[in-house]
Design a protein around this motif. Structure first.
Motif, PDB file in Angstrom:
ATOM      1  N   LYS A   1      49.105  46.124  27.990  1.00 26.96           N
ATOM      2  CA  LYS A   1      49.285  47.439  28.597  1.00 26.96           C
ATOM      3  C   LYS A   1      50.577  47.532  29.420  1.00 26.96           C
ATOM      4  N   GLY A   2      51.426  46.506  29.356  1.00 26.76           N
ATOM      5  CA  GLY A   2      52.691  46.533  30.078  1.00 26.76           C
ATOM      6  C   GLY A   2      52.618  46.027  31.509  1.00 26.76           C
ATOM      7  N   ILE A   3      51.474  45.516  31.912  1.00 26.25           N
ATOM      8  CA  ILE A   3      51.316  45.056  33.298  1.00 26.25           C
ATOM      9  C   ILE A   3      52.173  43.822  33.559  1.00 26.25           C
ATOM     10  N   ALA A   4      52.141  42.862  32.662  1.00 25.61           N
ATOM     11  CA  ALA A   4      52.944  41.641  32.843  1.00 25.61           C
ATOM     12  C   ALA A   4      54.432  41.963  32.860  1.00 25.61           C
ATOM     13  N   LYS A   5      54.856  42.874  32.013  1.00 25.03           N
ATOM     14  CA  LYS A   5      56.270  43.260  31.984  1.00 25.03           C
ATOM     15  C   LYS A   5      56.663  43.900  33.317  1.00 25.03           C
ATOM     16  N   ALA A   6      55.793  44.758  33.855  1.00 22.82           N
ATOM     17  CA  ALA A   6      56.079  45.394  35.145  1.00 22.82           C
ATOM     18  C   ALA A   6      56.147  44.346  36.260  1.00 22.82           C
ATOM     19  N   LEU A   7      55.238  43.377  36.238  1.00 24.41           N
ATOM     20  CA  LEU A   7      55.273  42.307  37.245  1.00 24.41           C
ATOM     21  C   LEU A   7      56.546  41.473  37.108  1.00 24.41           C
ATOM     22  N   GLY A   8      56.919  41.146  35.872  1.00 21.41           N
ATOM     23  CA  GLY A   8      58.151  40.391  35.637  1.00 21.41           C
ATOM     24  C   GLY A   8      59.374  41.143  36.122  1.00 21.41           C
ATOM     25  N   ARG A   9      59.417  42.435  35.848  1.00 23.60           N
ATOM     26  CA  ARG A   9      60.546  43.256  36.317  1.00 23.60           C
ATOM     27  C   ARG A   9      60.605  43.293  37.838  1.00 23.60           C
ATOM     28  N   ARG A  10      59.454  43.281  38.469  1.00 25.26           N
ATOM     29  CA  ARG A  10      59.430  43.290  39.945  1.00 25.26           C
ATOM     30  C   ARG A  10      60.081  42.029  40.493  1.00 25.26           C
ATOM     31  N   VAL A  11      59.823  40.899  39.856  1.00 25.48           N
ATOM     32  CA  VAL A  11      60.461  39.640  40.281  1.00 25.48           C
ATOM     33  C   VAL A  11      61.969  39.712  40.053  1.00 25.48           C
ATOM     34  N   LEU A  12      62.395  40.275  38.936  1.00 22.42           N
ATOM     35  CA  LEU A  12      63.835  40.401  38.660  1.00 22.42           C
ATOM     36  C   LEU A  12      64.505  41.305  39.697  1.00 22.42           C
ATOM     37  N   GLU A  13      63.863  42.415  40.036  1.00 23.12           N
ATOM     38  CA  GLU A  13      64.406  43.308  41.079  1.00 23.12           C
ATOM     39  C   GLU A  13      64.509  42.572  42.415  1.00 23.12           C
ATOM     40  N   PHE A  14      63.493  41.800  42.730  1.00 17.32           N
ATOM     41  CA  PHE A  14      63.473  41.018  43.963  1.00 17.32           C
ATOM     42  C   PHE A  14      64.642  40.029  43.974  1.00 17.32           C
ATOM     43  N   ALA A  15      64.877  39.377  42.850  1.00 13.90           N
ATOM     44  CA  ALA A  15      65.961  38.394  42.768  1.00 13.90           C
ATOM     45  C   ALA A  15      67.323  39.047  42.966  1.00 13.90           C
ATOM     46  N   VAL A  16      67.531  40.184  42.339  1.00  8.31           N
ATOM     47  CA  VAL A  16      68.801  40.902  42.490  1.00  8.31           C
ATOM     48  C   VAL A  16      68.970  41.366  43.945  1.00  8.31           C
ATOM     49  N   HIS A  17      67.924  41.944  44.500  1.00 13.67           N
ATOM     50  CA  HIS A  17      67.961  42.456  45.878  1.00 13.67           C
ATOM     51  C   HIS A  17      68.245  41.346  46.888  1.00 13.67           C
ATOM     52  N   ASN A  18      67.793  40.125  46.589  1.00 11.57           N
ATOM     53  CA  ASN A  18      67.981  38.998  47.505  1.00 11.57           C
ATOM     54  C   ASN A  18      69.152  38.099  47.120  1.00 11.57           C
ATOM     55  N   ASN A  19      70.011  38.586  46.235  1.00  9.34           N
ATOM     56  CA  ASN A  19      71.262  37.916  45.843  1.00  9.34           C
ATOM     57  C   ASN A  19      71.065  36.535  45.210  1.00  9.34           C
ATOM     58  N   TYR A  20      69.995  36.353  44.489  1.00 12.13           N
ATOM     59  CA  TYR A  20      69.827  35.107  43.730  1.00 12.13           C
ATOM     60  C   TYR A  20      70.707  35.183  42.489  1.00 12.13           C
TER      61      TYR A  20
END
Length: 176
Positions: A96-115
């Motif tokens: 249902k796209g839940i895992a993809k949404a969770l994965g994208r949240r981690v990617l956004e977090f990484a970008v926001h925190n300059n990883y």
């Protein structure tokens, strides 16, 4: 071949069932030991492992008031990467796209925190899990058949009947 050696029809028919039983027993033993270890370390104190440390976080997916998925991000200072950890979606809600949404949240977090990168390791055997990581932009970075799970005893029988392939993935966000 077994019948030619043993001259026993019963033994010849029983050996495959004995081997399958041993595989089931040791697989179950290892997986339950791993779950016990996880439930008594980071998953027993999510706040201490994922909320309090700078550069780490934890999210849950909620649908109709019920938690249906989770994912963690754990910062790694040594290589300026964040590790995607503990991604899981309730089997009733997969696809249902839940895992993809969770994965994208981690990617956004990484970008926001300059990883500079997001990494993950998985023992998933289902092709859908690997396709998910690749759809998020991760590249397969290698695999190992020598991986051991926390809680494994490393006994000879355990190694004979339970083998696991560990896959590493990496998504480079920017060059260091």
């Amino acid at each position: 071949m077994c019948f030619l050696v043993t001259k026993s029809f019963t033994l010849t028919c029983g050996v495959p069932f004995i081997l399958l039983g041993a595989r089931y027993y040791f697989s179950r033993k290892v997986i339950l030991a791993y779950l016990d270890c996880v439930l008594h370390t980071d998953m027993a104190d999510i706040e201490e492992y994922y909320i309090k440390p700078a550069g780490s976080s934890f999210w849950v997916a909620v649908l109709d008031g019920s938690v249906v998925g989770m994912v963690a991000a754990q910062g790694r200072e040594e290589d300026n990467a964040v590790e995607l950890r503990r991604m899981s979606v309730d089997s009733r809600f997969r696809g249902k796209g839940i895992a993809k949404a969770l994965g994208r949240r981690v990617l956004e977090f990484a970008v926001h925190n300059n990883y500079s990168a997001v990494v993950l390791g998985t023992t998933a055997v289902k092709p859908a899990a690997h396709k998910l990581y690749e759809s998020l932009g991760f590249r397969h970075a290698g695999e190992s058949e020598e991986h051991t799970l926390p809680g494994m005893s490393h006994s000879l029988l355990e190694r004979m009947f339970f083998q696991i392939r560990y896959h590493r993935y990496r998504l480079q966000l920017r060059e260091e």
